[in-house]
Design an enzyme around this catalytic site. Structure first.
Site: not given
Ligand code: ZN
Lengths: 385, 144
Positions: A289, A340
């Site tokens: 992440y 994103y």
């Protein structure tokens, strides 16, 4: 040591919309499109779906999605909080539900529009703050980037990490995105010079330490390992799954505990490896992440690829780059250069690595670590072929 | 000048004594009424012994810079006007795991963009001051 859900389920379908800024469709519509594509990819019908798992921040609710896509009777539905920490949790809850017989076919997804009210909570804060934000926002630590920059500065001070290390992360993501036609930054190379000259957002983090802002949606279908064998694509088995909310953790502003730089990744990793038949040295590719570049550095340490303080140097010498790096990381371009979408694209790229369909396929990749947000209560998955 | 800043609700039940303290010029820390453990931010139960009793203890108001950032736009308008400014985390002298977010200023009412960010160092000693903003007294810090 295998756990009760080890290899019992697999990701058998994936779907995603185009990524962009200002897409005309609503978050609900994007969710329905991605879910619909994932169901088709799995070779299943909407009526087969009887389980749902989603981010609690999702604007389109379970009932809306089920009514739009025409899903069957739902016997399991679950929501995970903490934004970017939720992605692997969504898939993990779906896997647990299938493994325990609470449902047969579960869908997990994330749809996101940057203009949506629920997308950027920091931009809508009311002026009088209660709860834990009152201990940071009044002094201008207002955005996620400010909160993580505070930890980053301390990390650089304690361990001697440099902006070059952070640049390694940004450049690896960009190189991988330059190979991925679906990536926002597909046709936009990035050089170290451009990185170093990028404008500050919150010192010590610059523009290129930040993820993109993206509209789009992605979804996965999870079913039993047994049923997966009858479906069109090679299964990406869910080998291990964990969530992590460490003791005395404070989400995003983790400044108020003994060891703030030992974040959620460590607690999550302990639980993740506990129910795995292999360890960090056996992981061939990782999707970590990356809302901000320093989170990769911390995750490399937390998930056990190196010791504490060595996450920066680990990124040197092309170590996290496809094809020859010791551990290729974020092979689609991820949050910094693909899209994103709260990290859910990492789950799909992990699945593609197991299928062999990534645009940067890692040779002999039979295992993949996927993680969700470091800095918030988080989650992670080990996938295997 | 500082209108529009995000301010705490000084009547928040867990935090009201802290904000009452800053209004009197005191930097308080919540301490367990039973086992004495300090905790920051305040919360209803002591994580060491689960007591609901708590007291508030006046601290020295001295500490060291634990970390700092320098935010640049895009920011909420009130902060964008002041940017680039500094925000710091201070570790308290009595117990460095008790930390406060703040700003480094040159005087209680000084602006948060006055100190040259390039001069700020992790570890440098600071002492608390209190800046009145509307009905709140925000703890900020000057070099000690
Ligand atoms: Zn106690």
């Amino acid at each position: 040591m295998a756990g009760p859900i080890t290899d019992k389920t697999a990701i058998v379908g994936i779907g995603q919309t185009a990524f962009g800024k200002g897409l005309p469709d609503s978050e609900l519509s994007l969710a329905c499109q991605a879910i619909s594509l994932a169901i088709d990819d799995a070779g299943l019908s909407p009526g087969d779906v009887d389980g749902l798992a989603m981010f609690s921040m999702e604007e389109g609710r379970e009932v809306d999605v089920a009514r739009s896509v025409g899903l069957g009777d739902i016997s399991f539905f679950s929501e995970i909080g903490y934004g970017g920490g939720a992605g692997c949790g969504v898939v993990g809850h779906a896997a647990m539900a299938v493994a325990t017989g609470q449902c047969q076919v579960a869908v997990g997804w994330r749809a996101r529009k940057r203009a949506a009210k629920t997308s950027r909570p920091w931009a809508q804060v009311s002026r009088r703050i209660t709860g834990h934000w009152q201990w940071s926002r009044p002094w201008g630590v207002v955005r996620p980037v400010d909160e993580i920059a505070m930890l980053t500065r301390r990390y650089m001070h304690e361990y001697g990490a440099t902006r070059d290390h952070l640049a390694n992360v940004a450049l690896a993501a960009r190189k991988h995105a330059n190979r991925n036609p679906a990536a926002t930054m597909y046709e936009k190379p990035l050089t170290r010079e451009q990185y170093m000259e990028g404008r500050w957002i919150s010192e010590p983090l610059c523009l290129y330490d930040n993820c993109l802002e993206t509209d789009g949606a992605l979804a996965v279908v999870v079913t039993s390992a047994e049923r997966a064998l009858d479906l069109p694509h090679p299964p990406a088995y869910i080998h291990s799954f964990a969530q992590g909310l460490p003791r005395q953790h404070q989400t995003m502003t983790n400044y108020f505990c003994e060891d703030p730089l030992r974040g959620p990744a460590w607690a999550c990793a302990d639980a993740l490896w506990r129910t795995a038949d292999f360890g960090p040295a056996d992981v061939k590719v990782a999707q970590l992440y990356d809302a901000f570049s320093p989170l990769i550095v911390l995750s490399l340490e937390g998930y056990g690829f190196c010791e504490r303080g060595e996450g920066g140097p680990f990124t040197d010498d092309g170590n996290i780059e496809w094809p020859d790096g010791r551990l290729p990381v974020n092979t689609s371009g991820a949050g910094m250069s693909e899209a994103y979408v709260h990290g859910f694209n990492l789950v799909l790229e992990g699945t593609r690595q197991m299928r062999g369909t990534s645009t940067s396929p890692v040779d002999g990749a039979d295992t993949c670590l996927v993680t969700s947000g470091e800095g918030v209560p988080t989650s992670a998955l080990l996938l295997r072929k | 000048m500082e209108s529009g800043l995000l301010l705490p609700d000084v009547e928040d039940p867990d935090a009201a004594p802290f904000w009452a303290g800053t209004a009197r010029g005191e930097l308080l820390v919540q301490a367990c009424g039973k086992c004495g453990a300090w905790r920051m931010p305040p919360r209803p139960m002591c994580p060491a012994c689960r007591s609901l009793e708590s007291t508030w203890i006046a601290t020295s108001g001295r500490g060291t810079v634990w970390s700092f950032v320098v935010p640049h736009p895009p920011l909420l308008p009130a902060y964008a006007e002041l940017a680039p400014y500094n925000a710091i985390v201070v570790a308290l002298e009595e117990d460095p795991t008790i930390r406060f977010v703040g700003n480094l200023v040159t005087s209680p009412e000084g602006p948060i963009d006055e100190v040259d960010p390039a001069s700020i160092e992790i570890g440098e000693p600071v002492r608390v001051v209190f800046a009145p903003v509307e009905d709140v007294h925000l703890p900020r810090w000057v070099r000690a």
